[in-house]
Scaffold this motif. Sequence first.
Motif: not given
Length: 539
Positions: A272-274, A213-214, A279-282
């Motif tokens: 929100q998933i990232l 799902q993600e 992983l949001l900062t990369s």
Amino acid sequence: MCRWASRRVCSERECSKEPVPGEFGGGGCQICPLQGIAVNPLGPLQPIVSTTPSWPWLSSMSQWHQCCSPPLGLGALSPQPRGRPSAKAPSLPSAMRCAPPAPFPGQVSVGPPGWVQVSGRDSLSAPGRDMLLRPHSRIEVIEGARNNLPDQEALRGAGAIRDLAEGLTADDLLLVLISGGGSALLPAPTPPVLLEEKEKLTKMLASRGAAIQELNTVRKALSLLKGGGLARLAYPAQVVSLILSDVIGDPLDIIASGPTAASSHSVQDCLQILDKYKLLTSLPKSVETVLSSSPASPTSLEDYSHVFNVIIGSNTLALDEAKRQAEDLGYATLVLSAAICGEVSRVSALYCQLIQLVCLAFAGLRDGPLGDEVRAKLLQLAAELEIPGLNPAETLQALRGLGPDGPVCILAGGETTVQLQGSGKGGRNQELALRVGLGLHRAQAAEAGSPLGNCEIIFLSGGTDGQDGPTAAAGAFSSLELVDEARREGLDVEAFLSNNDSYTFFSQVQHGHHLLVTGLTGTNVMDIQAILIRAKERS
């Protein structure tokens, strides 16, 4: 003369083949792609095709989507043979043979006069390929997504389907067959995102334990065709999607990343998933650009009034058929859930507690101190996993009705996840089976006079698509004796598990006897687990 020769959906207007009764799940021409496309559970197999503007058959199809047998499929493809366990293995219900064969595992688009385009994986059998590629056929086949990974061929196929959809009119019907693997088959990254960047991001999410799902929520946010994009491009044509669900709960916008379904997720869900998986900062600059310019809210459902989505196969249907076959074999059978999810180490612990509880009942010890302890652990695990549709109290009550006078079968399905720590080769089903084998061994060693030793126990976990991870197996069997068998051969179960190397383990122990090898089945309705328990005969 072929019964479909006068239909605009027939790919071979000059076909002269005689109908072949019963072949491919129904009578009809071998090369007409739409014969036998639906099954009426109240009567015989009936091909359904309408070329009238009112689409009268669409309203009635919703009552037919819960059928499992006889199988449904395309006339151009014969069902793949179902595999069976080794003759040495204990008799098992046909849990792995119950899922209906899929329509071709990809997207089939019927567009301007009788032209059919197919995007599919390289799993298409040689006979199926021969039938699809007849001389002068109007069917174009583009094979891609080898090993279920998007590649340049899949990208080319997605581009061709996109071009076809954009050229449709209100007089056209777009038929889309959707099953597992559809996300990899239809890659159309939103510019400036590159296919390689999107694939790398998906792999990183999967390696950190992201659920399907993600994964598909992120895929939708970065795609032109996923998240309802294909249906939007096809407007004003009518769109009909026949769907095999490989996702827990059968959410239309998650199966194959929902190319014809309105997305229920926003870009905020994606972020929100990232962030959850750090992983949001990369992120690549291109991904940041697309996400920052995406709409804040999902597309309105009103934009999909021209779309008709039907689920024609699911894990629930497969489990229902497995239950029927198990009961025919004399097993008292319980279907636990069609939504088993969570990390394999926790799910395996849940199954071990269930098995112990049944064995305690066989020994007449269910209501003693040990039974109370096992029940408490079972309830705690169930609360932690939060498996949809699993009611622990109801499950415990149902277990009281099983045995000890005859063999017991507990069935479940869904899709677990594996937290990768090593560099071995395996799949979630094989790792789950190995962890259950180890858990049962530890439980017996920890309790003097354990009732587990008085029962014959087989645990099976397998993928209905016939492939578990990047291996040649669909899954594996385990038993109470597995760890001891491995030790006699010098194999350390815990070392294999710490390296996520379950396939190598099962390939070596007893020369691969415990592997479930079916070959690709041509369908995918997630995984199925079967637990078989019976009391040993007293000597």
